[in-house]
Design an enzyme around this catalytic site. Structure first.
Site, PDB file in Angstrom:
ATOM      1  N   GLY A  14      -0.214   5.764   3.298  1.00  0.00           N
ATOM      2  CA  GLY A  14       0.983   5.097   3.846  1.00  0.00           C
ATOM      3  C   GLY A  14       1.503   5.874   5.042  1.00  0.00           C
ATOM      4  N   ARG A  75      -5.905   2.949   3.716  1.00  0.00           N
ATOM      5  CA  ARG A  75      -6.312   3.486   2.415  1.00  0.00           C
ATOM      6  C   ARG A  75      -7.775   3.063   2.287  1.00  0.00           C
ATOM      7  NH1 ARG A  75      -1.264   4.825   0.317  1.00  0.00           N
ATOM      8  NH2 ARG A  75       0.419   3.338   0.611  1.00  0.00           N
ATOM      9  N   ASP A 106      -1.151  12.113  -1.572  1.00  0.00           N
ATOM     10  CA  ASP A 106      -2.102  12.629  -2.570  1.00  0.00           C
ATOM     11  C   ASP A 106      -3.506  12.040  -2.405  1.00  0.00           C
ATOM     12  OD1 ASP A 106      -1.179  10.157  -3.438  1.00  0.00           O
ATOM     13  OD2 ASP A 106      -1.244  10.685  -5.558  1.00  0.00           O
ATOM     14  N   THR A 129       4.121  11.931   3.598  1.00  0.00           N
ATOM     15  CA  THR A 129       4.417  10.796   2.710  1.00  0.00           C
ATOM     16  C   THR A 129       5.913  10.755   2.460  1.00  0.00           C
ATOM     17  OG1 THR A 129       4.274   9.942   0.430  1.00  0.00           O
ATOM     18  CG2 THR A 129       3.777  12.269   0.720  1.00  0.00           C
ATOM     19  N   ASP A 131       7.214   9.871  -0.214  1.00  0.00           N
ATOM     20  CA  ASP A 131       7.472  10.049  -1.655  1.00  0.00           C
ATOM     21  C   ASP A 131       7.853  11.473  -2.050  1.00  0.00           C
ATOM     22  OD1 ASP A 131       6.744   7.411  -1.812  1.00  0.00           O
ATOM     23  OD2 ASP A 131       4.700   7.823  -2.483  1.00  0.00           O
ATOM     24  N   ASP A 133       6.012  13.755  -3.175  1.00  0.00           N
ATOM     25  CA  ASP A 133       5.447  14.047  -4.503  1.00  0.00           C
ATOM     26  C   ASP A 133       4.245  14.990  -4.455  1.00  0.00           C
ATOM     27  OD1 ASP A 133       3.843  12.249  -3.177  1.00  0.00           O
ATOM     28  OD2 ASP A 133       3.500  10.958  -4.906  1.00  0.00           O
ATOM     29  N   ARG A 175       6.647   5.323  -5.443  1.00  0.00           N
ATOM     30  CA  ARG A 175       5.448   5.108  -6.258  1.00  0.00           C
ATOM     31  C   ARG A 175       5.686   5.575  -7.697  1.00  0.00           C
ATOM     32  NH1 ARG A 175       0.287   3.995  -4.463  1.00  0.00           N
ATOM     33  NH2 ARG A 175       0.746   4.808  -2.424  1.00  0.00           N
TER      34      ARG A 175
HETATM   35  O1  F6P Z   1       3.303   6.309  -0.750  1.00  0.00           O
HETATM   36  C1  F6P Z   1       4.256   5.713   0.075  1.00  0.00           C
HETATM   37  C2  F6P Z   1       4.617   4.364  -0.457  1.00  0.00           C
HETATM   38  O2  F6P Z   1       5.552   3.759   0.418  1.00  0.00           O
HETATM   39  C3  F6P Z   1       5.156   4.338  -1.891  1.00  0.00           C
HETATM   40  O3  F6P Z   1       6.504   4.716  -1.972  1.00  0.00           O
HETATM   41  C4  F6P Z   1       4.876   2.929  -2.283  1.00  0.00           C
HETATM   42  O4  F6P Z   1       4.727   2.805  -3.675  1.00  0.00           O
HETATM   43  C5  F6P Z   1       3.567   2.639  -1.602  1.00  0.00           C
HETATM   44  O5  F6P Z   1       3.483   3.540  -0.495  1.00  0.00           O
HETATM   45  C6  F6P Z   1       3.376   1.257  -1.078  1.00  0.00           C
HETATM   46  O6  F6P Z   1       2.058   1.148  -0.681  1.00  0.00           O
HETATM   47  P1  F6P Z   1       1.494   0.110   0.350  1.00  0.00           P
HETATM   48  O7  F6P Z   1       1.827   0.567   1.720  1.00  0.00           O
HETATM   49  O8  F6P Z   1       0.016   0.113   0.133  1.00  0.00           O
HETATM   50  O9  F6P Z   1       2.137  -1.202   0.025  1.00  0.00           O
END
Ligand code: F6P
Length: 325
Positions: A14, A75, A106, A129, A131, A133, A175
């Protein structure tokens, strides 16, 4: 002829505000110390698909203030396959790339661990990120901007909550972690915060809300972190519905948290860590993620960054509770 060490840089997973500031710091520091730098587009996908471009000082001009990532991100499923990784290794060889610096969360560190072990690639990670985390850094690049974005939205929602004396359930990202939820819960004056790291007690939540209404509070805000075991904001609101005596609304903040101009904190962190990543390359230190812990730069082995769990601060929870009463 002296052959310069060539550094490749990519962003993966992300996007997070401050990634551009980190790219800029890596590129400018690397050029300053006499390295060659190439940008790899679209995360690990770009390595597999050969999206490589030579970088110079001007390539990163005017980006420190921009959200998202100028390199694009992904991703990548392809990179997780044996064939994909083998192609990525071939692309590194074709371009004479000696070191890869990856910025992400991660999943990005997992990819770096797998690739560096399988092919002996020299890699350094940077934590990018919203998050927050990742183990091995007090804060990740993007977290500060995300909580400020979320706070701005929460403050605006509170205007409606107070005017109509309504209860709001506001869902934030993260997340499977509650760092965003806890931070905005405290800074936004929430009644309660639901996070994945602690069990959610619906009866206790309803009791708190009722007490708060009894006291005559005009606005009641409950923060729900995505990933909470009791469900998302809609589910939790539905579970509480028959136990509280107030009309409610649900707001899911979503991607507005992830975009926009990075805060000063994120730009400073990104610049420091980007500089440190190139310093690690100069020292021949690889296979780890650069982070800042208690104001010290540290490099944590890739595997530890996602296998060890960074703990939330339980005192924040306590403070939220006391301040809400
Ligand atoms: O990891 C960052 C994040 O924004 C999380 O907070 C969220 O769960 C996820 O990415 C959303 O993922 P995507 O961009 O694949 O919808």
């Amino acid at each position: 002829m002296i052959v310069k060490t060539r550094i490749g840089i990519l962003t993966s997973g992300g996007d997070a505000p401050g990634m551009n500031a980190a790219i800029r710091a890596v590129v400018r520091t690397a050029l300053h110390y006499g390295f060659d730098v190439v940008g790899i587009q679209d995360g690990y996908n770009g390595l597999v698909l050969n999206y490589i471009e030579r970088f110079h000082r001007g390539s990163v001009a005017n980006i420190i203030q921009r959200g998202g990532t100028i390199l694009g991100t992904a991703r990548s499923k392809e990179f997780e396959t044996e064939k994909g990784m083998a192609r990525a290794k071939q692309v590194l060889e074709d371009h004479g790339i000696d070191v890869v610096i990856v910025i992400g969360g991660d999943g990005t560190m997992r990819g770096a661990e797998a690739f560096s072990i399988k092919y002996g690639v020299q890699m350094i990670g940077l934590p990018g990120t919203i998050d927050n985390d990742l183990y091995g850094t007090d804060f990740t690049i993007g977290f500060d901007t995300a909580i400020n974005n979320a706070l701005q939205a929460i403050d605006q929602i509170r205007d409606t909550a107070a005017s109509l004396e309504r209860l709001f359930f506001i869902e934030v990202m993260g997340r499977l972690s509650g760092f965003i939820g806890l931070a905005v819960g405290l800074a936004g004056g929430a009644e309660d915060v639901m996070i994945p790291e602690t069990p959610t007690d619906i009866n206790a939540l309803a009791h708190k809300i009722n007490e708060s209404i009894k006291k005559g509070k005009k606005s009641n805000i409950v923060i729900v972190s995505e990933g909470d075991e009791a469900g998302n904001a809609f589910t939790i609101a539905a579970k509480v519905k028959n136990l509280v005596h107030e009309d409610y609304r649900v707001a899911v903040l979503g991607y507005i948290q992830r975009g926009g101009t990075p805060t000063a904190n994120d730009r400073i962190l990104a610049s420091k860590l980007g500089f440190a990543a190139v310093s690690a390359v100069r020292e021949g230190k690889f296979g780890c993620m650069i982070g800042e812990v208690k104001q010290q730069i540290v490099c944590t082995p890739f595997r530890e960054t996602y296998e060890k769990k960074k703990k939330i601060d339980p005192t924040l929870y306590k403070i939220i509770e006391i301040l809400a009463t």
